[in-house]
Write a protein that holds these residues in place. Structure first.
Motif, PDB file in Angstrom:
ATOM      1  N   TRP A 125      -5.144   8.345 -12.254  1.00 52.10           N
ATOM      2  CA  TRP A 125      -6.231   7.403 -12.767  1.00 52.10           C
ATOM      3  C   TRP A 125      -6.021   6.140 -12.153  1.00 52.10           C
ATOM      4  CZ3 TRP A 125      -5.185   3.319 -15.494  1.00 52.10           C
ATOM      5  CH2 TRP A 125      -3.852   3.425 -16.445  1.00 52.10           C
ATOM      6  N   ALA A 126      -4.804   5.711 -12.027  1.00 51.21           N
ATOM      7  CA  ALA A 126      -4.697   4.343 -11.867  1.00 51.21           C
ATOM      8  C   ALA A 126      -5.218   3.766 -10.458  1.00 51.21           C
ATOM      9  CB  ALA A 126      -3.185   3.816 -12.063  1.00 51.21           C
ATOM     10  N   PRO A 146      -8.063   4.537  -8.845  1.00 47.44           N
ATOM     11  CA  PRO A 146      -9.495   3.908  -8.714  1.00 47.44           C
ATOM     12  C   PRO A 146      -9.678   2.917  -9.728  1.00 47.44           C
ATOM     13  CG  PRO A 146      -9.364   6.169  -9.868  1.00 47.44           C
ATOM     14  CD  PRO A 146      -8.185   5.978  -9.324  1.00 47.44           C
ATOM     15  N   ALA A 147      -8.633   2.829 -10.649  1.00 46.40           N
ATOM     16  CA  ALA A 147      -8.715   1.520 -11.608  1.00 46.40           C
ATOM     17  C   ALA A 147      -8.099   0.248 -11.003  1.00 46.40           C
ATOM     18  CB  ALA A 147      -7.688   1.947 -12.932  1.00 46.40           C
ATOM     19  N   LEU A 148      -7.149   0.509 -10.280  1.00 45.54           N
ATOM     20  CA  LEU A 148      -6.704  -0.522  -9.230  1.00 45.54           C
ATOM     21  C   LEU A 148      -7.553  -1.062  -8.544  1.00 45.54           C
ATOM     22  CD1 LEU A 148      -4.372  -2.415  -8.354  1.00 45.54           C
ATOM     23  CD2 LEU A 148      -3.468  -0.907  -6.873  1.00 45.54           C
ATOM     24  N   VAL A 149      -8.424  -0.290  -7.676  1.00 43.91           N
ATOM     25  CA  VAL A 149      -9.541  -0.669  -6.812  1.00 43.91           C
ATOM     26  C   VAL A 149     -10.690  -1.363  -7.449  1.00 43.91           C
ATOM     27  CG1 VAL A 149     -11.138   0.369  -5.174  1.00 43.91           C
ATOM     28  CG2 VAL A 149      -8.674   1.219  -4.913  1.00 43.91           C
ATOM     29  N   ALA A 150     -10.823  -0.854  -8.395  1.00 41.71           N
ATOM     30  CA  ALA A 150     -12.011  -1.419  -9.263  1.00 41.71           C
ATOM     31  C   ALA A 150     -11.773  -2.820  -9.683  1.00 41.71           C
ATOM     32  CB  ALA A 150     -12.382  -0.448 -10.530  1.00 41.71           C
ATOM     33  N   GLY A 200       0.923  -1.233  -0.168  1.00 37.90           N
ATOM     34  CA  GLY A 200      -0.145  -0.063   0.147  1.00 37.90           C
ATOM     35  C   GLY A 200       0.872   1.371  -0.087  1.00 37.90           C
ATOM     36  N   VAL A 201       2.007   1.084   0.656  1.00 35.24           N
ATOM     37  CA  VAL A 201       2.955   2.600   0.864  1.00 35.24           C
ATOM     38  C   VAL A 201       3.336   2.761  -0.494  1.00 35.24           C
ATOM     39  CG1 VAL A 201       4.892   3.364   1.784  1.00 35.24           C
ATOM     40  CG2 VAL A 201       3.451   2.136   3.460  1.00 35.24           C
ATOM     41  N   LEU A 202       4.076   1.662  -1.153  1.00 35.44           N
ATOM     42  CA  LEU A 202       4.745   1.770  -2.518  1.00 35.44           C
ATOM     43  C   LEU A 202       3.710   2.346  -3.636  1.00 35.44           C
ATOM     44  CD1 LEU A 202       7.217   1.417  -4.192  1.00 35.44           C
ATOM     45  CD2 LEU A 202       6.618  -0.834  -4.815  1.00 35.44           C
ATOM     46  N   LEU A 203       2.497   1.681  -3.596  1.00 36.93           N
ATOM     47  CA  LEU A 203       1.542   2.009  -4.632  1.00 36.93           C
ATOM     48  C   LEU A 203       0.909   3.401  -4.541  1.00 36.93           C
ATOM     49  CD1 LEU A 203      -0.429  -1.213  -5.161  1.00 36.93           C
ATOM     50  CD2 LEU A 203       1.115  -0.213  -6.799  1.00 36.93           C
ATOM     51  N   GLU A 204       0.911   3.759  -3.225  1.00 35.56           N
ATOM     52  CA  GLU A 204       0.361   5.155  -2.789  1.00 35.56           C
ATOM     53  C   GLU A 204       1.548   6.264  -3.520  1.00 35.56           C
ATOM     54  OE1 GLU A 204      -1.345   7.359   0.812  1.00 35.56           O
ATOM     55  OE2 GLU A 204       0.784   6.756   1.262  1.00 35.56           O
ATOM     56  N   GLU A 205       2.791   5.651  -3.244  1.00 36.57           N
ATOM     57  CA  GLU A 205       3.757   6.787  -3.633  1.00 36.57           C
ATOM     58  C   GLU A 205       3.755   6.865  -5.287  1.00 36.57           C
ATOM     59  OE1 GLU A 205       8.513   6.225  -3.731  1.00 36.57           O
ATOM     60  OE2 GLU A 205       7.685   6.646  -1.828  1.00 36.57           O
TER      61      GLU A 205
END
Length: 507
Positions: free
Chosen positions: A321-322, A324-328, A307-312
């Protein structure tokens, strides 16, 4: 200045509540699970250990049934709550690693969408609580490193010690942490007195179970050896890895990012010992022929780091845009995999759905498989089995019923007799399987034995009169639980007590 309503804490609590509601809404499933019947029996026979696991699960089962009874809701409430706790803990790990709102939310969501945790948190079992202990230890280690306060190693020891009373697999995590410290600059932590005191605390908390094992000749080691020889499917490295991907499919991007964070990201260097912990534990479990899901408790620390890496990584405007796309994508994968993880579809619908997806029943044990995966098949047939046995019992002459024992082939069958028996007015079962063997035969040798399953040839060597009295059918149950004969055996040639040592099978 307006304060944002959806703070990280509120999002995480909402996610945890959503996971709890999901399990409460689906807790009925197809019925009670084989192992739940066994845990209920263990709760009625409290001890400092059991053949397959330490004592905590017996204590938890006894406690919850004492308060709420033995309904499915009561039996399955604690694992559902544990699953919600794992959501909070995983988000806390992300926060401790420097993650903000998105990192914490993504880490918590990853726990919810992983199909393995949907399954494990659906029913009472030791695996539902393991992530709390492994993840709790990881959080303690991170806090010790972040704050420089070595007293967190004392907390590590407490959590690890209680975890050892839940599953012996906690030893693998401890081994992995030691290896991780030795393989990184964190080896200097061994100079801290509180780290050693934490290890001593864990050992002292584990000691009652160790003494129990010694007194009984290490039954768990015998069980584990037999499981590898006769029961567990042996996985190649590729199969073990594939199993990890299948178990966590909707969360794979997050935990892969977590591995990258620990090994390749500059901020992850300070926590690299946890990356090595995961790798060492995974390799060790595969080498010892463990089942694929044995590695699951190690994932919360990876999900927090991911989560930390993807947030950054997704903070730049061109990549926002990625998010909400990842969550979806994770939610879509979760929706597709949910019927394979939790019994939310009628049986026939599930069979068609699995065929449409091209999913074959996973093989974790060396049993012939039926139309349903073993996890689902083991929820069928138990009440019918008890009712058929009760029918045979009540057809016996009244003078025989007081001298009759019910002997089953395994703990699932015995647990079903014990669970439904009081309402059916039949005696508790006996069995040579695992802890039922330790609980022993009746104090007085029976003159009549109702035997569930097996063949008449072996029974005729022990009894002078063996007659088939019924048959148990359930096409949705595991094949070895379908088509079982019920035998009424009289005229014992040897006493059941003298025969008892030969009935022992730990597997």
């Amino acid at each position: 200045m307006r304060t944002r309503f959806w703070t990280a804490g509120r999002i995480v609590m909402a996610l945890a509540f959503a996971k709890l509601l999901f399990h409460l809404a689906t807790f009925r499933g197809y019925g009670i699970f084989r192992d739940e019947l066994y845990y209920l029996a263990c709760g009625r026979h409290l001890a400092f250990g059991y053949v397959e696991f330490p004592p905590l699960i017996g204590v938890l089962t006894r406690a919850i049934t004492a308060v709420l009874g033995d309904s499915l809701f009561a039996v399955r409430l604690l694992p559902a709550m544990a699953g919600a706790g794992v959501v909070v803990l995983t988000a806390a790990i992300a926060r401790e690693l420097g993650g903000g709102r998105f990192a914490q939310a993504l880490a918590g969501l990853a726990v919810i969408v992983a199909p393995a945790w949907m399954s494990i948190d659906h029913f009472m079992n030791t695996n539902a609580f393991d992530p709390l202990f492994w993840g709790g230890c990881a959080w303690m280690a991170i806090r010790a490193w972040n704050t420089g306060d070595s007293r967190y190693w004392l907390g590590f020891g407490v959590v690890a010690g209680v975890g050892l009373e839940n599953k012996h697999a906690m030893l693998f995590f401890g081994f992995g942490v030691v290896a991780g410290l030795l393989l990184t600059a964190r080896r200097r932590d061994f100079a801290q007195r509180n780290l050693w005191l934490g290890g001593l605390i864990a050992a002292l908390l584990f000691l009652p179970n160790v003494i129990w094992e010694i007194r009984l000749g290490w039954p768990t080691l015998e069980f584990l050896q037999n499981a590898v020889k006769y029961k567990n499917a042996l996985l190649t490295p590729g199969q073990f890895l594939t199993t990890q991907l299948q178990l966590t499919v909707a969360a794979v991007p997050v935990w892969l990012a977590g591995l990258w964070f620990f090994f390749f990201h500059p901020r992850g260097k300070a926590y690299r010992a946890l990356g090595w912990t995961f790798v060492v534990v995974g390799v060790t479990l595969w080498m010892l022929h463990g089942k694929g899901y044995y590695l699951l408790p190690a994932y919360p620390m990876l999900l927090g780091a991911g989560g930390v890496l993807l947030e950054e990584s997704l903070a730049l405007r061109r990549w926002q845009w990625a998010r909400p796309a990842l969550v979806a994508l994770m939610l879509v994968l979760a929706a597709l995999s949910a019927p394979l993880a939790v019994p939310v579809l009628p049986v026939e619908t599930f069979v068609r759905y699995a065929a449409w997806l091209g999913i074959k029943n996973p093989v974790e044990e060396r049993h012939k498989m039926g139309r349903l995966p073993q996890f689902y098949a083991d929820m069928f047939g138990w009440r019918n089995m008890a009712e058929q046995v009760a029918k045979v019992f009540h057809e016996l002459p009244a003078e025989d019923q007081g001298h009759t024992a019910i002997l089953t082939q395994n703990y699932g069958e015995a647990g079903a007799i014990d669970y439904y028996g009081p309402s059916l007015r039949i005696p508790n079962a006996i069995s040579g399987h695992n802890n039922y063997w330790l609980w022993g035969p009746p104090p007085v040798d029976p003159q009549v034995v109702i035997v569930v399953g097996g063949g008449d040839a072996g029974l005729q060597r022990v009894f002078g009169d063996v007659r088939a009295a019924g048959m148990i059918h359930d096409p949705n149950a595991m094949p070895f639980e379908n088509g079982l004969a019920i035998w009424v055996c009289r005229e014992p040639k040897v006493s059941l007590r003298s025969l008892w040592p030969k009935l022992k099978h730990y597997v």
